[in-house]
Design an enzyme around this catalytic site. Sequence first.
Site, short mmCIF file in Angstrom:
data_model
loop_
_atom_site.label_atom_id
_atom_site.label_comp_id
_atom_site.label_asym_id
_atom_site.label_seq_id
_atom_site.Cartn_x
_atom_site.Cartn_y
_atom_site.Cartn_z
N ARG A 28 0.83 -1.22 0.00
CA ARG A 28 0.00 0.00 0.00
C ARG A 28 0.86 1.26 0.00
O ARG A 28 0.47 2.28 0.57
CB ARG A 28 -0.96 0.01 1.18
CG ARG A 28 -2.03 -1.07 1.07
CD ARG A 28 -3.17 -0.84 2.07
NE ARG A 28 -4.10 -1.96 2.04
CZ ARG A 28 -4.70 -2.48 3.09
NH1 ARG A 28 -4.46 -1.99 4.30
NH2 ARG A 28 -5.53 -3.49 2.98
N ARG A 32 -3.71 6.27 0.59
CA ARG A 32 -4.36 7.38 1.28
C ARG A 32 -3.44 8.27 2.11
O ARG A 32 -3.76 9.41 2.38
CB ARG A 32 -5.46 6.83 2.20
CG ARG A 32 -6.61 6.21 1.45
CD ARG A 32 -7.53 5.43 2.36
NE ARG A 32 -6.92 4.18 2.82
CZ ARG A 32 -7.56 3.29 3.58
NH1 ARG A 32 -8.79 3.52 3.99
NH2 ARG A 32 -6.95 2.19 3.96
N ARG A 41 -7.76 11.29 -5.76
CA ARG A 41 -9.00 10.64 -5.32
C ARG A 41 -10.18 11.62 -5.39
O ARG A 41 -11.30 11.23 -5.74
CB ARG A 41 -8.84 10.12 -3.89
CG ARG A 41 -10.04 9.38 -3.36
CD ARG A 41 -9.83 8.92 -1.94
NE ARG A 41 -9.59 10.04 -1.04
CZ ARG A 41 -9.23 9.92 0.24
NH1 ARG A 41 -9.01 8.71 0.74
NH2 ARG A 41 -9.04 10.96 1.00
N ASP A 78 -6.86 -4.04 -7.00
CA ASP A 78 -7.48 -4.67 -5.84
C ASP A 78 -7.57 -6.16 -6.09
O ASP A 78 -7.66 -6.59 -7.24
CB ASP A 78 -8.87 -4.10 -5.58
CG ASP A 78 -9.38 -4.48 -4.19
OD1 ASP A 78 -9.95 -5.59 -4.05
OD2 ASP A 78 -9.20 -3.70 -3.24
N TYR A 155 -14.72 -13.32 0.21
CA TYR A 155 -15.43 -12.12 -0.26
C TYR A 155 -16.68 -12.52 -1.04
O TYR A 155 -17.76 -11.93 -0.85
CB TYR A 155 -14.53 -11.27 -1.14
CG TYR A 155 -13.71 -10.25 -0.38
CD1 TYR A 155 -14.33 -9.23 0.33
CD2 TYR A 155 -12.32 -10.31 -0.37
CE1 TYR A 155 -13.59 -8.30 1.04
CE2 TYR A 155 -11.57 -9.39 0.34
CZ TYR A 155 -12.21 -8.38 1.05
OH TYR A 155 -11.47 -7.46 1.75
#
Length: 350
Positions: A28, A32, A41, A78, A155
């Site tokens: 990552r 963010r 974003r 992802d 998931y």
Amino acid sequence: MTVSTQIPYLLRATRGEVLERPPVWMMRQAGRYMKAYRELRDKYPSFRDRSEIPEVAIEISLQPWKAFQPDGVILFSDIVTPLPGLGIEMDIAEGKGPIIDSPIRSQAQVDRLRPLEPAESLPFIKEILQELRQEVGDKAAVLGFVGAPWTLAAYAVEGKGSKTYSNIKGMAFSDPVMLHQLLGKLADAIAVYVRYQIDCGAQVVQMFDSWAGQLSPQDYETFALPYQQRVFQQVRQTHPDTPLILLVSGSAGLLERMAKSGADIVTVDWTVDMAEARVRLGKDIKVQGNLDPGVLFGSKEFIRDRIYDTVRKAGNRGHILNLGHGVLPNTPEENVAFFFETAKQLKVRG
């Protein structure tokens, strides 16, 4: 014209070379915590747009490369990205993660899943990886990544993130035949996807079995490990020289079993001492990770001490310096910069 034949530093570690410092990248590392990412974003609020519009995903993938010059540049994507290609529709909600429209709960849904044709359903991956290789050249290795069968099945069955995993464990323990069929279809699709990423330019591929750490050891050996092996074995048949990394979150109790997966490199989280992990995994398995992402909220001295400790325990062969999981959202960007600066100035003695 002189053509460079330099081998990216990270690839040298995957080959087991003795190096004066470990290569370094972060899971990552694009995301963010970076101001540049947050600005992008705001312009592209949908995660799928950010990861599936090639020029946007390329820019995001390269943000940490331009800022920190890591030894690895990973595709911004992802783990659920390939699911629509199998007929499992999904979206990725900001701050909540993947949402599956119709969770898989029946045999009919499993039977309807189709084989993955990545050139048709994932054409943007090719463009992103090819451009990353062009941009980075041989100065860093380009990494691809995929989800593992158990985690993607979780998931697909849960329909979203979970704290209890009661739906997929309910299926595992009451209708294992159906779950094994689902896991098999996912494993075959993931193997196709890994091969596609390599053909498009990925030089290393990491498989995330993020939720396999929620399994007991015996259930890991039944529902996770055989399908990790199935993916890696299929990839090895066509791409025997591409290094493969396995990550399982909360894996301290599973390290010996992870070593049987067929992965070249095992990501070690921070719940196990690196020296102990080295002993438990054995000399043939290379290691990555180990630092608690929370370390990056500490002082520079603390960050430096923890880097030195991990590197000393890992040794000068077959170690990729990384966090035990992804960079946390509010991590100070200057601390990430310090982490990379410190890592690149290291000198490791055998």
